[in-house]
Design an enzyme around this catalytic site. Structure first.
Site, PDB file in Angstrom:
ATOM      1  N   TYR A 200       0.971   2.939   6.767  1.00  0.00           N
ATOM      2  CA  TYR A 200       2.293   3.039   5.861  1.00  0.00           C
ATOM      3  C   TYR A 200       2.595   4.622   5.900  1.00  0.00           C
ATOM      4  O   TYR A 200       1.891   5.297   5.264  1.00  0.00           O
ATOM      5  CB  TYR A 200       2.174   2.336   4.481  1.00  0.00           C
ATOM      6  CG  TYR A 200       2.859   1.101   4.628  1.00  0.00           C
ATOM      7  CD1 TYR A 200       4.416   1.183   4.364  1.00  0.00           C
ATOM      8  CD2 TYR A 200       2.498  -0.178   4.489  1.00  0.00           C
ATOM      9  CE1 TYR A 200       4.947   0.067   4.469  1.00  0.00           C
ATOM     10  CE2 TYR A 200       3.462  -1.366   4.466  1.00  0.00           C
ATOM     11  CZ  TYR A 200       4.659  -1.144   4.509  1.00  0.00           C
ATOM     12  OH  TYR A 200       5.524  -2.224   4.270  1.00  0.00           O
TER      13      TYR A 200
ATOM     14  N   GLU B 196       6.121   5.506   4.379  1.00  0.00           N
ATOM     15  CA  GLU B 196       7.501   5.467   3.663  1.00  0.00           C
ATOM     16  C   GLU B 196       7.887   6.817   3.375  1.00  0.00           C
ATOM     17  O   GLU B 196       7.134   7.620   2.667  1.00  0.00           O
ATOM     18  CB  GLU B 196       7.515   4.615   2.317  1.00  0.00           C
ATOM     19  CG  GLU B 196       7.759   3.097   2.908  1.00  0.00           C
ATOM     20  CD  GLU B 196       7.876   2.456   1.577  1.00  0.00           C
ATOM     21  OE1 GLU B 196       7.462   2.721   0.452  1.00  0.00           O
ATOM     22  OE2 GLU B 196       8.138   1.041   1.738  1.00  0.00           O
TER      23      GLU B 196
ATOM     24  N   ASP C 150      27.949   5.866  19.427  1.00  0.00           N
ATOM     25  CA  ASP C 150      26.834   5.082  19.570  1.00  0.00           C
ATOM     26  C   ASP C 150      26.716   5.312  21.002  1.00  0.00           C
ATOM     27  O   ASP C 150      27.588   4.523  21.701  1.00  0.00           O
ATOM     28  CB  ASP C 150      27.295   3.599  19.144  1.00  0.00           C
ATOM     29  CG  ASP C 150      26.147   2.915  19.374  1.00  0.00           C
ATOM     30  OD1 ASP C 150      25.227   3.388  20.201  1.00  0.00           O
ATOM     31  OD2 ASP C 150      25.996   1.593  18.970  1.00  0.00           O
TER      32      ASP C 150
ATOM     33  N   THR D 169      19.996   3.867  20.952  1.00  0.00           N
ATOM     34  CA  THR D 169      18.782   3.124  21.092  1.00  0.00           C
ATOM     35  C   THR D 169      17.639   3.909  21.883  1.00  0.00           C
ATOM     36  O   THR D 169      18.286   4.722  22.461  1.00  0.00           O
ATOM     37  CB  THR D 169      18.845   1.636  21.928  1.00  0.00           C
ATOM     38  OG1 THR D 169      19.383   1.860  23.223  1.00  0.00           O
ATOM     39  CG2 THR D 169      19.831   0.664  21.021  1.00  0.00           C
TER      40      THR D 169
ATOM     41  N   LYS E 235      16.922   1.612  26.374  1.00  0.00           N
ATOM     42  CA  LYS E 235      17.914   1.487  27.474  1.00  0.00           C
ATOM     43  C   LYS E 235      17.825   2.216  28.524  1.00  0.00           C
ATOM     44  O   LYS E 235      16.727   2.394  29.004  1.00  0.00           O
ATOM     45  CB  LYS E 235      19.311   1.265  26.940  1.00  0.00           C
ATOM     46  CG  LYS E 235      19.285  -0.193  25.846  1.00  0.00           C
ATOM     47  CD  LYS E 235      20.728  -0.511  25.056  1.00  0.00           C
ATOM     48  CE  LYS E 235      20.794  -1.599  24.305  1.00  0.00           C
ATOM     49  NZ  LYS E 235      21.980  -1.793  23.466  1.00  0.00           N
TER      50      LYS E 235
ATOM     51  N   ARG F  10      11.314  -0.153  22.322  1.00  0.00           N
ATOM     52  CA  ARG F  10      12.282  -0.406  21.550  1.00  0.00           C
ATOM     53  C   ARG F  10      12.577   0.009  20.336  1.00  0.00           C
ATOM     54  O   ARG F  10      11.780  -0.160  19.188  1.00  0.00           O
ATOM     55  CB  ARG F  10      12.111  -2.180  21.444  1.00  0.00           C
ATOM     56  CG  ARG F  10      13.163  -3.084  21.001  1.00  0.00           C
ATOM     57  CD  ARG F  10      12.787  -4.317  21.325  1.00  0.00           C
ATOM     58  NE  ARG F  10      13.161  -4.619  23.040  1.00  0.00           N
ATOM     59  CZ  ARG F  10      14.044  -4.683  23.539  1.00  0.00           C
ATOM     60  NH1 ARG F  10      15.374  -4.702  23.035  1.00  0.00           N
ATOM     61  NH2 ARG F  10      14.121  -4.958  24.893  1.00  0.00           N
TER      62      ARG F  10
HETATM   63  C1  LIG Z   1      22.091  -2.378  22.303  1.00  0.00           C
HETATM   64  C2  LIG Z   1      23.004  -1.626  21.590  1.00  0.00           C
HETATM   65  C3  LIG Z   1      22.929  -1.477  20.096  1.00  0.00           C
HETATM   66  C4  LIG Z   1      21.782  -2.357  19.530  1.00  0.00           C
HETATM   67  O1  LIG Z   1      20.751  -2.145  19.780  1.00  0.00           O
HETATM   68  P1  LIG Z   1      19.466  -3.027  19.009  1.00  0.00           P
HETATM   69  O2  LIG Z   1      18.432  -2.295  19.423  1.00  0.00           O
HETATM   70  O3  LIG Z   1      19.559  -4.471  20.171  1.00  0.00           O
HETATM   71  O4  LIG Z   1      19.868  -3.338  17.673  1.00  0.00           O
HETATM   72  C5  LIG Z   1      23.964  -0.930  19.582  1.00  0.00           C
HETATM   73  N1  LIG Z   1      24.870  -0.706  20.005  1.00  0.00           N
HETATM   74  C6  LIG Z   1      25.344  -0.520  21.316  1.00  0.00           C
HETATM   75  C7  LIG Z   1      26.436  -0.074  21.792  1.00  0.00           C
HETATM   76  C8  LIG Z   1      24.545  -1.173  22.112  1.00  0.00           C
HETATM   77  O5  LIG Z   1      24.685  -1.223  23.361  1.00  0.00           O
END
Ligand SMILES: *Cc1c(COP(=O)(O)O)cnc(C)c1O
Length: 417
Positions: free
Chosen positions: A59, A61, A205, A231, A234, A240
């Protein structure tokens, strides 16, 4: 690529054969299929090993040096290293590496910048945006006043002039750029100008394109945006998870919005894996990878066009393409299902102005990040485009041939063996 077996499955077997058998079946599915889901990738054995480690026991935090628990000296070092690597890789002033996912990263930024009822702008989900950019089904759409922008339904392209007009009318406090299903480069400098004109905070994002940005295959949003979320699983090819970068002036607000605002204890095992993936992404070989992802996507797009598919925007600048299936007289749902049976994994996806329901759709999204990690190149992209076309036109008549081609490619490019 990844010519090492993943040994955790065998280890689990002696303790829990039931779970181990399920893990084994999933491993074989990954090994024996062609992965074209644009948001997926294959993490390195080191990344996977760090996630399956004793760090899950701790933990922690708070932030390095400012924890609410004892015994944090070593995870402090680890998290500090991860933060430094994130800042170095992307040239950012500040980083928070704790978000459990991309959606959690976005939720934290929205909490940091907005009060309930404040106005924010994001791309609509139906046009390629993400749930967390203000969909009515997501907390962002319930707590904030969301003004969504669409792409131009004729061209499939982002219409910057229209976004500027909308921003001037609604005066948002936050403008979000970034998408889950947009096949073209996004111009962050125009977005930044719009945000400055209306006094909005500008967030990008880059979840889908973070690996391309790290490898120099897409314009970086970092010099233009106040805050960048992503993320790590990807195109960045890590565990993840999520990550927030930004200008120093936002650091304090964002740190408190992550914890205690929206999360509890950080996942230090995942943070260790993030640190590894950030190191991997700083190598020259990763630059090659990012450029190969884009080159493969271009070959795949051209081959699909030659097979008679219609592509939204006519092609791709990045790692993904959206096929409009209406000329092929098949729905996204049907093609996804048929491809699954042929061990080609892709997903149904709405096209701009889609007349079909989101559960059916007129399109599929096809991405090259995972296949490129596996080592596939131009020749295989052409073979796969042909397989998808055969599957769309005459599933029953061609499935033996398609499956043989898929098996031969998977054999030639082993994964985790
Ligand atoms: C995949 C994605 C997310 C979310 O990611 P998670 O890890 O599934 O919560 C947020 N924004 C965009 C543009 C994405 O493609």
């Amino acid at each position: 690529m990844y010519s090492r077996p993943i040994d955790s499955i065998g280890f689990v077997e002696s303790f829990d054969p039931e779970v181990s058998a399920m893990m084994q079946r999933e491993l074989v599915r990954q090994q024996d299929g062609i992965e074209l889901i644009a948001s997926e990738n294959f993490a390195s054995p080191a990344v996977i090993a760090a996630m399956g480690s004793i760090l899950t026991n701790k933990y922690a935090e708070g932030l390095p040096g400012k924890r609410y628990y004892g015994g944090c000296q070593f995870v402090d070092e680890l998290e500090s290293l991860c933060i430094q690597r994130a800042k170095d890789l992307f040239g950012a002033e500040f980083a928070n590496v704790q978000p459990h996912s991309g959606a959690q990263a976005n939720m934290a930024v929205e909490l940091a910048i907005l009060q309930p009822g404040d106005t924010m702008m994001g791309m609509s989900l139906a046009n390629g945006g993400h749930l967390s950019h203000g969909s009515p089904a997501n907390i962002s759409g319930k707590y904030y006043n969301v003004v969504s922008y669409d792409v131009n339904h004729e061209t499939g392209l982002i219409d910057y002039d229209q976004i500027r007009d909308m921003a001037k009318k609604c005066n948002p406090k936050l403008i979000i750029a970034g998408a889950s299903a947009y096949p073209r480069a996004i111009d962050f400098s125009i977005f930044a100008d719009i945000a400055h004109e209306v006094g909005a905070v500008f967030m990008v994002d880059m979840a889908h394109i973070a690996g391309l940005v790290a490898g120099g295959a897409h314009q970086s949003p970092v010099p233009y945006a106040d805050i960048v979320t992503t993320t790590t699983h990807k195109t960045l090819r890590g565990p993840r998870g999520g990550l927030i970068l930004g200008r120093e002036e936002f650091a304090k607000k964002i740190n408190s919005a992550v914890f205690p605002g929206t999360q509890g204890g950080p996942l230090e095992h995942v943070i260790a894996a993030k640190a590894i993936c950030l190191k991997e992404a700083a190598q020259d070989s990763f630059k090659d990878y990012a450029h190969n992802v884009v080159a493969n996507a271009k070959v795949m797009a051209q081959a699909l066009l030659e097979e008679g598919f219609d592509l939204v925007t006519g092609g791709t600048d990045n790692h993904l393409m959206l096929a409009d299936l209406r000329p092929m007289h098949i729905t996204g749902k049907e093609l996804q299902q048929r491809c699954d049976e042929n061990h080609i994994t892709l997903n149904k996806n709405a096209i701009p102005g889609d007349p079909e329901k989101p559960s059916v759709t007129s399109g599929v999204r096809i991405g090259t990040p995972a296949a490129t990690t596996r080592g596939l190149g131009a020749q295989e992209m052409k073979q796969i485009a042909k397989c998808i076309a055969m599957t769309a036109r005459d599933f029953e008549g061609t499935k033996a041939e398609v499956r043989a081609t898929v098996a031969q490619i998977c054999e030639k490019y082993p994964l985790y063996r």
